[in-house]
Design a protein around this motif. Structure first.
Motif, PDB file in Angstrom:
ATOM      1  N   ASN A 111      43.003  50.913  37.743  1.00 53.16           N
ATOM      2  CA  ASN A 111      43.827  49.691  37.822  1.00 53.16           C
ATOM      3  C   ASN A 111      43.409  48.733  38.942  1.00 53.16           C
ATOM      4  N   GLY A 112      42.324  49.079  39.624  1.00 53.98           N
ATOM      5  CA  GLY A 112      41.926  48.302  40.810  1.00 53.98           C
ATOM      6  C   GLY A 112      41.609  46.841  40.522  1.00 53.98           C
ATOM      7  N   HIS A 113      41.356  46.506  39.226  1.00 49.19           N
ATOM      8  CA  HIS A 113      41.065  45.100  38.904  1.00 49.19           C
ATOM      9  C   HIS A 113      42.286  44.205  39.135  1.00 49.19           C
ATOM     10  N   ASN A 114      43.449  44.838  39.289  1.00 53.49           N
ATOM     11  CA  ASN A 114      44.686  44.062  39.488  1.00 53.49           C
ATOM     12  C   ASN A 114      45.119  43.961  40.950  1.00 53.49           C
ATOM     13  N   PHE A 115      44.314  44.485  41.885  1.00 56.77           N
ATOM     14  CA  PHE A 115      44.763  44.553  43.280  1.00 56.77           C
ATOM     15  C   PHE A 115      43.710  44.054  44.265  1.00 56.77           C
ATOM     16  N   LEU A 116      44.214  43.591  45.421  1.00 59.92           N
ATOM     17  CA  LEU A 116      43.352  43.254  46.560  1.00 59.92           C
ATOM     18  C   LEU A 116      43.885  44.001  47.771  1.00 59.92           C
ATOM     19  N   ARG A 117      42.973  44.497  48.626  1.00 57.28           N
ATOM     20  CA  ARG A 117      43.420  45.122  49.872  1.00 57.28           C
ATOM     21  C   ARG A 117      43.178  44.158  51.032  1.00 57.28           C
ATOM     22  N   PHE A 118      44.249  43.923  51.790  1.00 56.56           N
ATOM     23  CA  PHE A 118      44.129  43.125  53.013  1.00 56.56           C
ATOM     24  C   PHE A 118      44.225  44.065  54.211  1.00 56.56           C
ATOM     25  N   CYS A 119      43.311  43.925  55.170  1.00 60.22           N
ATOM     26  CA  CYS A 119      43.387  44.712  56.403  1.00 60.22           C
ATOM     27  C   CYS A 119      43.950  43.815  57.493  1.00 60.22           C
ATOM     28  N   TYR A 120      45.000  44.278  58.182  1.00 61.00           N
ATOM     29  CA  TYR A 120      45.605  43.431  59.215  1.00 61.00           C
ATOM     30  C   TYR A 120      45.355  43.961  60.622  1.00 61.00           C
ATOM     31  N   ALA A 128      38.391  37.995  44.509  1.00 58.68           N
ATOM     32  CA  ALA A 128      38.014  38.118  45.925  1.00 58.68           C
ATOM     33  C   ALA A 128      36.835  37.199  46.239  1.00 58.68           C
ATOM     34  N   LYS A 129      35.917  37.106  45.291  1.00 63.17           N
ATOM     35  CA  LYS A 129      34.737  36.263  45.485  1.00 63.17           C
ATOM     36  C   LYS A 129      35.132  34.792  45.628  1.00 63.17           C
ATOM     37  N   ARG A 130      36.030  34.362  44.729  1.00 64.26           N
ATOM     38  CA  ARG A 130      36.451  32.950  44.758  1.00 64.26           C
ATOM     39  C   ARG A 130      37.296  32.659  45.984  1.00 64.26           C
ATOM     40  N   MET A 131      38.163  33.600  46.356  1.00 63.52           N
ATOM     41  CA  MET A 131      38.998  33.397  47.544  1.00 63.52           C
ATOM     42  C   MET A 131      38.111  33.261  48.784  1.00 63.52           C
ATOM     43  N   LEU A 132      37.040  34.035  48.797  1.00 59.57           N
ATOM     44  CA  LEU A 132      36.111  33.960  49.930  1.00 59.57           C
ATOM     45  C   LEU A 132      35.381  32.614  49.929  1.00 59.57           C
ATOM     46  N   GLU A 133      34.868  32.238  48.762  1.00 61.36           N
ATOM     47  CA  GLU A 133      34.070  31.005  48.687  1.00 61.36           C
ATOM     48  C   GLU A 133      34.921  29.756  48.898  1.00 61.36           C
ATOM     49  N   GLU A 134      36.140  29.763  48.332  1.00 57.14           N
ATOM     50  CA  GLU A 134      36.937  28.527  48.325  1.00 57.14           C
ATOM     51  C   GLU A 134      37.954  28.458  49.461  1.00 57.14           C
ATOM     52  N   ALA A 135      38.498  29.626  49.898  1.00 53.46           N
ATOM     53  CA  ALA A 135      39.497  29.611  50.979  1.00 53.46           C
ATOM     54  C   ALA A 135      38.942  30.226  52.266  1.00 53.46           C
ATOM     55  N   HIS A 136      37.741  30.803  52.171  1.00 48.52           N
ATOM     56  CA  HIS A 136      37.113  31.451  53.331  1.00 48.52           C
ATOM     57  C   HIS A 136      37.987  32.561  53.921  1.00 48.52           C
ATOM     58  N   VAL A 137      38.634  33.301  53.010  1.00 44.10           N
ATOM     59  CA  VAL A 137      39.380  34.497  53.418  1.00 44.10           C
ATOM     60  C   VAL A 137      38.738  35.692  52.703  1.00 44.10           C
ATOM     61  N   ALA A 138      38.300  36.675  53.502  1.00 38.16           N
ATOM     62  CA  ALA A 138      37.661  37.863  52.914  1.00 38.16           C
ATOM     63  C   ALA A 138      38.682  38.992  52.784  1.00 38.16           C
ATOM     64  N   ALA A 139      38.772  39.577  51.584  1.00 42.61           N
ATOM     65  CA  ALA A 139      39.617  40.759  51.345  1.00 42.61           C
ATOM     66  C   ALA A 139      38.820  41.670  50.410  1.00 42.61           C
ATOM     67  N   THR A 140      39.278  42.893  50.234  1.00 44.09           N
ATOM     68  CA  THR A 140      38.503  43.851  49.436  1.00 44.09           C
ATOM     69  C   THR A 140      39.101  44.018  48.043  1.00 44.09           C
ATOM     70  N   PRO A 141      38.265  43.877  46.989  1.00 41.33           N
ATOM     71  CA  PRO A 141      38.791  44.063  45.635  1.00 41.33           C
ATOM     72  C   PRO A 141      39.242  45.503  45.405  1.00 41.33           C
ATOM     73  N   GLY A 142      40.358  45.662  44.682  1.00 38.24           N
ATOM     74  CA  GLY A 142      40.917  46.989  44.440  1.00 38.24           C
ATOM     75  C   GLY A 142      39.982  47.938  43.712  1.00 38.24           C
ATOM     76  N   ILE A 143      38.999  47.391  42.973  1.00 39.09           N
ATOM     77  CA  ILE A 143      38.115  48.285  42.200  1.00 39.09           C
ATOM     78  C   ILE A 143      37.300  49.202  43.105  1.00 39.09           C
ATOM     79  N   ASP A 144      37.225  48.863  44.390  1.00 33.87           N
ATOM     80  CA  ASP A 144      36.552  49.765  45.323  1.00 33.87           C
ATOM     81  C   ASP A 144      37.312  51.092  45.411  1.00 33.87           C
ATOM     82  N   PHE A 145      38.611  51.036  45.242  1.00 36.44           N
ATOM     83  CA  PHE A 145      39.471  52.194  45.514  1.00 36.44           C
ATOM     84  C   PHE A 145      40.065  52.822  44.256  1.00 36.44           C
ATOM     85  N   ASP A 146      40.011  52.082  43.159  1.00 34.17           N
ATOM     86  CA  ASP A 146      40.708  52.544  41.963  1.00 34.17           C
ATOM     87  C   ASP A 146      39.959  52.068  40.721  1.00 34.17           C
ATOM     88  N   PRO A 147      39.189  52.990  40.095  1.00 38.16           N
ATOM     89  CA  PRO A 147      38.430  52.573  38.907  1.00 38.16           C
ATOM     90  C   PRO A 147      39.328  52.269  37.708  1.00 38.16           C
TER      91      PRO A 147
END
Ligand SMILES: Cc1ncc(COP(=O)(O)O)c(C=O)c1O
Length: 392
Positions: free
Chosen positions: A362-371, A341-360
């Motif tokens: 398996n969250g390292h394998n997921f990103l949440r996009f809000c539409y 998520a950090k690299r996507m933000l820095e390099e593509a300027h797209v912010a999304a939330t890392p899954g570890i916020d929601f799932d201690p």
């Protein structure tokens, strides 16, 4: 002396709950924007649209009137009656307004529900992944959150079988269900929800249903737990469907024998809910046409992402049933969602939330996009993510 000063300034152990990582993503996005970058915000779970015009007008009229005093602890009677009517209109359920409690957002409802239903030390089951404040509020109140893994077999909802298995290991007192859910956006159909509630109640497990994303259902209509059991506690909010996050207003539907306990708690904790927000909320129900148009916008955004993200390279995500979230599996690119998520933000300027916020787990394998943003932003996000993943 130093020890004494330290003791006076040390926070309690119960306050030691983790922060919301999405806030760190927002701060990093703001820092990039301060340098002139155009960041696409798909991280925060809040509507881009304002409250219904009917709500804004009612609030302005109330302000012009002058005095904004306390209200009844359980809420302005006409608002409670209007909420009860909403259950008749939406779910064909006759609900006694005496069971409706107006709260400071659904967040205020959780505190009241957890205090009214559970003793310190009691175990409360939650689906994993799930909305982090459930477990953090429970922890702060001295209860034990019990995370139960979900799977595709149950559409990523907590299953009765898994709940009862955990209950047999060590008794569970409560269960929080959410459909549509955050972060997954998945839903339980009425039959699955009814079965889960019946299985829980048969074991003496008290059910709390977080229905904050009701109204934002695309796959099939969401059912209220209030219709499935008179013993369930329902929590809802004006934040999402009615686009009123900052107004801090929500409601509960409470079994009749518990209303007095909730009234005593709210009277002591808050006296009453902000009056201006209550006035606006009642008028919000007259703005449903405007909110339906906003919902259609989410449906279009959902189409853009479900069609566009696979072409961009993110071709694995959970069913996008409701709310305004898409939970994407990023494991073919990374096993560290925070870094990704950090690299996507820095390099593509797209912010999304890392899954570890929601799932201690398996969250390292997921990103949440809000539409919940604009269609133009969704199209641009798909483009940027595609280009970025291709360059990696
Ligand atoms: C599942 C869920 N429940 C509750 C809340 C809290 O919302 P509020 O306190 O604004 O009603 C949120 C906010 O994002 C949420 O996603």
């Amino acid at each position: 002396m130093l020890d004494l000063a330290k003791r006076l300034l040390t926070a309690s152990k119960r306050s030691d709950v983790p922060p919301f990582i999405v806030m760190d993503v927002m701060a990093a996005a703001a820092a990039l924007e301060a340098q002139g970058a155009h960041v696409l915000h798909l991280e925060v779970g809040q509507p881009a649209a304002p409250a219904p015009a009917t709500a804004l007008r009612a609030a302005q009229a109330a302000l012009a009137h002058g005095r904004i005093g306390y209200t009844e602890t359980l809420g302005i009677p006409s608002l409670r009656a209007r909420i009860a009517r909403h259950y008749a209109d939406t779910y064909d359920l006759a609900l006694d307004p005496a069971r409706v409690v107006v709260t400071t957002g659904s967040s205020g409802g959780f505190i009241l529900a957890f205090l009214a239903l559970f003793e310190p030390g009691e175990r409360v089951a939650l689906a994993n992944p799930g909305y982090p404040p459930y477990r953090h509020i429970l922890t702060a109140l001295g209860c034990e959150p019990v995370l139960i893994e979900t799977s595709a077999a149950t559409r990523w909802a907590l299953s009765a079988k898994a709940l009862i298995a955990e209950h047999r290991k060590k008794p569970i007192t409560g269960l929080v269900v959410a459909s549509p859910a955050n972060p997954t956006g998945t839903m339980m159909d009425a039959a699955a929800l009814a079965q889960l509630i019946a299985s829980a109640e048969a074991e003496g497990i008290r059910v709390i249903s977080d229905e904050i994303y009701h109204g934002l259902d695309y796959a099939f209509p969401a059912e209220t737990a209030a219709k499935l059991s008179p013993r369930a506690v329902v929590i809802n909010s004006f934040s999402k469907y009615f686009c009123m996050t900052g107004w801090r207003i929500g409601w509960m539907v409470v079994p009749e024998p518990l209303t007095r306990a909730v009234e005593r708690l709210q009277g002591n904790l808050a006296i009453s809910v902000p009056t201006l927000a209550q006035v606006a909320a009642e008028a919000a129900f007259d703005g449903r046409d405007e909110m339906e148009a906003v919902k259609h916008g989410y449906e279009e955004n959902r189409r853009i992402l479900t069609e566009g993200l696979p072409k961009a390279g993110l071709d694995k995500f959970l069913p996008v049933d409701g709310a305004f979230y898409l939970y994407a599996d990023i494991s073919k690119f990374s096993g560290d969602s925070l870094q990704f998520a950090k690299r996507m933000l820095e390099e593509a300027h797209v912010a999304a939330t890392p899954g570890i916020d929601f799932d201690p787990v398996n969250g390292h394998n997921f990103l949440r996009f809000c539409y919940a943003g604009s269609a133009a932003d969704m199209r641009a996000a798909v483009e940027r993510i595609g280009g970025w993943l291709a360059r990696r």
